[in-house]
Design a protein around this motif. Structure first.
Motif, PDB file in Angstrom:
ATOM      1  N   ARG A   1     -60.301  45.525  49.096  1.00  0.00           N
ATOM      2  CA  ARG A   1     -61.015  44.298  48.732  1.00  0.00           C
ATOM      3  C   ARG A   1     -60.063  43.305  48.089  1.00  0.00           C
ATOM      4  O   ARG A   1     -59.222  43.661  47.288  1.00  0.00           O
ATOM      5  N   LYS A   2     -60.173  42.081  48.468  1.00  0.00           N
ATOM      6  CA  LYS A   2     -59.434  41.031  47.791  1.00  0.00           C
ATOM      7  C   LYS A   2     -60.184  39.723  47.999  1.00  0.00           C
ATOM      8  O   LYS A   2     -61.045  39.629  48.885  1.00  0.00           O
TER       9      LYS A   2
ATOM     10  N   ARG B   1     -60.127  33.171  50.680  1.00  0.00           N
ATOM     11  CA  ARG B   1     -60.344  31.745  50.395  1.00  0.00           C
ATOM     12  C   ARG B   1     -60.240  30.878  51.650  1.00  0.00           C
ATOM     13  O   ARG B   1     -59.937  29.693  51.556  1.00  0.00           O
TER      14      ARG B   1
ATOM     15  N   VAL C   1     -50.982  33.991  39.382  1.00  0.00           N
ATOM     16  CA  VAL C   1     -51.809  34.079  40.597  1.00  0.00           C
ATOM     17  C   VAL C   1     -52.001  32.689  41.203  1.00  0.00           C
ATOM     18  O   VAL C   1     -52.012  32.522  42.427  1.00  0.00           O
TER      19      VAL C   1
ATOM     20  N   ASN D   1     -63.500  25.284  46.617  1.00  0.00           N
ATOM     21  CA  ASN D   1     -64.495  26.194  46.036  1.00  0.00           C
ATOM     22  C   ASN D   1     -65.903  25.696  46.325  1.00  0.00           C
ATOM     23  O   ASN D   1     -66.811  26.478  46.587  1.00  0.00           O
TER      24      ASN D   1
ATOM     25  N   PHE E   1     -65.314  27.690  50.508  1.00  0.00           N
ATOM     26  CA  PHE E   1     -64.175  27.958  51.390  1.00  0.00           C
ATOM     27  C   PHE E   1     -64.620  28.095  52.851  1.00  0.00           C
ATOM     28  O   PHE E   1     -64.078  28.899  53.599  1.00  0.00           O
TER      29      PHE E   1
ATOM     30  N   ILE F   1     -71.509  42.175  40.721  1.00  0.00           N
ATOM     31  CA  ILE F   1     -70.536  41.455  41.556  1.00  0.00           C
ATOM     32  C   ILE F   1     -69.609  42.434  42.271  1.00  0.00           C
ATOM     33  O   ILE F   1     -69.387  42.349  43.470  1.00  0.00           O
TER      34      ILE F   1
ATOM     35  N   CYS G   1     -65.463  36.009  48.013  1.00  0.00           N
ATOM     36  CA  CYS G   1     -64.708  35.479  46.874  1.00  0.00           C
ATOM     37  C   CYS G   1     -65.708  35.147  45.780  1.00  0.00           C
ATOM     38  O   CYS G   1     -66.613  34.314  45.987  1.00  0.00           O
ATOM     39  N   ALA G   2     -65.581  35.808  44.642  1.00  0.00           N
ATOM     40  CA  ALA G   2     -66.400  35.445  43.476  1.00  0.00           C
ATOM     41  C   ALA G   2     -65.911  34.084  42.999  1.00  0.00           C
ATOM     42  O   ALA G   2     -64.715  33.776  43.091  1.00  0.00           O
ATOM     43  N   GLN G   3     -66.820  33.261  42.497  1.00  0.00           N
ATOM     44  CA  GLN G   3     -66.442  31.884  42.164  1.00  0.00           C
ATOM     45  C   GLN G   3     -67.085  31.399  40.863  1.00  0.00           C
ATOM     46  O   GLN G   3     -68.222  30.932  40.852  1.00  0.00           O
ATOM     47  N   GLU G   4     -66.298  31.490  39.803  1.00  0.00           N
ATOM     48  CA  GLU G   4     -66.745  30.902  38.532  1.00  0.00           C
ATOM     49  C   GLU G   4     -66.713  29.380  38.579  1.00  0.00           C
ATOM     50  O   GLU G   4     -67.353  28.722  37.765  1.00  0.00           O
ATOM     51  N   ALA G   5     -65.931  28.854  39.515  1.00  0.00           N
ATOM     52  CA  ALA G   5     -65.801  27.400  39.625  1.00  0.00           C
ATOM     53  C   ALA G   5     -67.168  26.719  39.686  1.00  0.00           C
ATOM     54  O   ALA G   5     -67.333  25.584  39.221  1.00  0.00           O
TER      55      ALA G   5
ATOM     56  N   PHE H   1     -74.022  31.796  36.290  1.00  0.00           N
ATOM     57  CA  PHE H   1     -72.769  32.459  35.941  1.00  0.00           C
ATOM     58  C   PHE H   1     -71.709  32.178  37.003  1.00  0.00           C
ATOM     59  O   PHE H   1     -70.651  31.633  36.709  1.00  0.00           O
TER      60      PHE H   1
ATOM     61  N   SER I   1     -52.867  39.764  44.881  1.00  0.00           N
ATOM     62  CA  SER I   1     -52.649  39.458  43.459  1.00  0.00           C
ATOM     63  C   SER I   1     -51.995  40.644  42.748  1.00  0.00           C
ATOM     64  O   SER I   1     -52.198  41.798  43.120  1.00  0.00           O
TER      65      SER I   1
ATOM     66  N   ARG J   1     -51.081  43.266  39.597  1.00  0.00           N
ATOM     67  CA  ARG J   1     -51.815  43.983  38.556  1.00  0.00           C
ATOM     68  C   ARG J   1     -50.823  44.385  37.474  1.00  0.00           C
ATOM     69  O   ARG J   1     -49.682  44.737  37.783  1.00  0.00           O
TER      70      ARG J   1
HETATM   71  C1  LIG Z   1     -66.221  36.504  38.072  1.00  0.00           C
HETATM   72  C2  LIG Z   1     -65.108  35.983  38.930  1.00  0.00           C
HETATM   73  C3  LIG Z   1     -64.995  34.638  39.156  1.00  0.00           C
HETATM   74  C4  LIG Z   1     -63.990  34.116  39.976  1.00  0.00           C
HETATM   75  N1  LIG Z   1     -63.942  32.773  40.221  1.00  0.00           N
HETATM   76  C5  LIG Z   1     -63.074  32.292  41.144  1.00  0.00           C
HETATM   77  C6  LIG Z   1     -63.125  30.935  41.534  1.00  0.00           C
HETATM   78  O1  LIG Z   1     -63.910  30.134  41.039  1.00  0.00           O
HETATM   79  N2  LIG Z   1     -62.283  30.521  42.519  1.00  0.00           N
HETATM   80  C7  LIG Z   1     -61.381  31.368  43.108  1.00  0.00           C
HETATM   81  O2  LIG Z   1     -60.634  30.934  43.992  1.00  0.00           O
HETATM   82  N3  LIG Z   1     -61.297  32.667  42.729  1.00  0.00           N
HETATM   83  C8  LIG Z   1     -62.139  33.143  41.793  1.00  0.00           C
HETATM   84  N4  LIG Z   1     -62.111  34.473  41.443  1.00  0.00           N
HETATM   85  C9  LIG Z   1     -61.151  35.367  42.103  1.00  0.00           C
HETATM   86  C10 LIG Z   1     -60.033  35.782  41.166  1.00  0.00           C
HETATM   87  O3  LIG Z   1     -59.084  34.749  41.056  1.00  0.00           O
HETATM   88  C11 LIG Z   1     -59.415  37.062  41.733  1.00  0.00           C
HETATM   89  O4  LIG Z   1     -60.390  38.082  41.689  1.00  0.00           O
HETATM   90  C12 LIG Z   1     -58.171  37.533  40.994  1.00  0.00           C
HETATM   91  O5  LIG Z   1     -57.144  36.589  41.096  1.00  0.00           O
HETATM   92  C13 LIG Z   1     -57.692  38.880  41.548  1.00  0.00           C
HETATM   93  O6  LIG Z   1     -57.455  38.757  42.946  1.00  0.00           O
HETATM   94  P1  LIG Z   1     -58.219  39.632  44.016  1.00  0.00           P
HETATM   95  O7  LIG Z   1     -59.698  39.374  43.893  1.00  0.00           O
HETATM   96  O8  LIG Z   1     -57.698  39.152  45.343  1.00  0.00           O
HETATM   97  O9  LIG Z   1     -57.923  41.074  43.748  1.00  0.00           O
HETATM   98  C14 LIG Z   1     -63.069  34.993  40.584  1.00  0.00           C
HETATM   99  C15 LIG Z   1     -63.176  36.369  40.332  1.00  0.00           C
HETATM  100  C16 LIG Z   1     -64.174  36.861  39.517  1.00  0.00           C
HETATM  101  C17 LIG Z   1     -64.283  38.333  39.290  1.00  0.00           C
END
Ligand SMILES: Cc1cc2nc3c(=O)[nH]c(=O)nc-3n(C[C@H](O)[C@H](O)[C@H](O)COP(=O)(O)O)c2cc1C
Length: 218
Positions: A10-11, A14, A91, A116, A120, A146, A161-165, A186, A205, A207
């Protein structure tokens, strides 16, 4: 695919192709995600899913909303202390390098951030809300949901892709989905099939080394 394989592969994706996501599959994945553990079994997640034509309607709606919005919450602590600050920086730099965007090109960086708000290009997505009366333990429960969703999506051949944006567009999102006043946004989650040609999707990314965050107490 076993759980270890799902976790390892999983990653965040975008760039998505326009292959539709089956509504029934999306619903099933959300239903299964609700098996996530929660403190006191509160199950504090409140989900609004968008797919297909509704997603199109949302994109049109969002484009009509040009007023600045008040973020639902500060996404990062201010100031963001070390080592977290460097991790975030790294990152970001790795991602912009893959996109061929230099540090000086603020407009291009801003343009990518704005992607975002198009999920995407993912054809499906959802918004995750929580009751405003909930606190940090319940926010952690949302994280469980999530992660479970992202792993199940992976097993089903989907990318996420989770997105807090989306916290920055909370008012528009709340209005579109019709979430009640008691709820706060959220995050969002883009769901679809990855664009295998897009360089940004090659990002792996970093770790932190285990020793930096775990102590085997003796
Ligand atoms: C709760 C949460 C919110 C995130 N929000 C964003 C976001 O708004 N935009 C984005 O491009 N990535 C977002 N990410 C992705 C993180 O940047 C990413 O999980 C982190 O850099 C690790 O990379 P990976 O998911 O590829 O392992 C979010 C991840 C999480 C868990």
């Amino acid at each position: 695919m076993n759980v270890t394989e799902a976790v390892a592969s999983r990653k965040s994706i975008r760039a998505f192709v326009d292959t539709p996501v089956d509504d029934a599959l999306l619903k099933t994945l959300l239903q299964h995600s609700a098996r996530s553990a929660t403190g006191g079994n509160l199950q504090p997640w409140r989900v609004f899913a968008l797919n297909g034509t509704v997603m199109q309607r949302f994109r049109t709606f969002l484009a009509s909303k040009t007023e600045p919005e008040t973020p639902a919450y500060p996404i990062y602590p201010q100031p963001l202390v070390e080592p977290y600050r460097s991790s975030r920086y790294k990152v970001g730099e790795d991602m912009y390098a893959l996109l061929g965007i230099s540090r000086e090109d603020k407009a291009a960086r801003f343009g990518h951030l704005a992607r975002n708000f198009d999920f995407f290009d993912a054809p499906a997505g959802f918004f995750l809300f929580v009751d405003k009366s909930m606190g940090p333990p319940q926010w952690a429960d949302l994280g469980m949901f999530i992660q479970t969703f992202m792993l199940l999506a992976k097993e089903a051949g989907l990318d996420t892709c989770a997105q807090e944006a989306w916290a920055n567009r909370a008012q528009s999102v709340t209005e579109f989905v019709g979430a009640g006043d008691e709820l706060m946004l959220f995050c969002g989650m883009a769901v679809g099939y990855r664009d295998t040609e897009a360089p940004v999707n090659t990002l792996i990314s970093d770790r932190e080394p285990f020793e930096n965050w775990a102590t085997m107490v003796e």
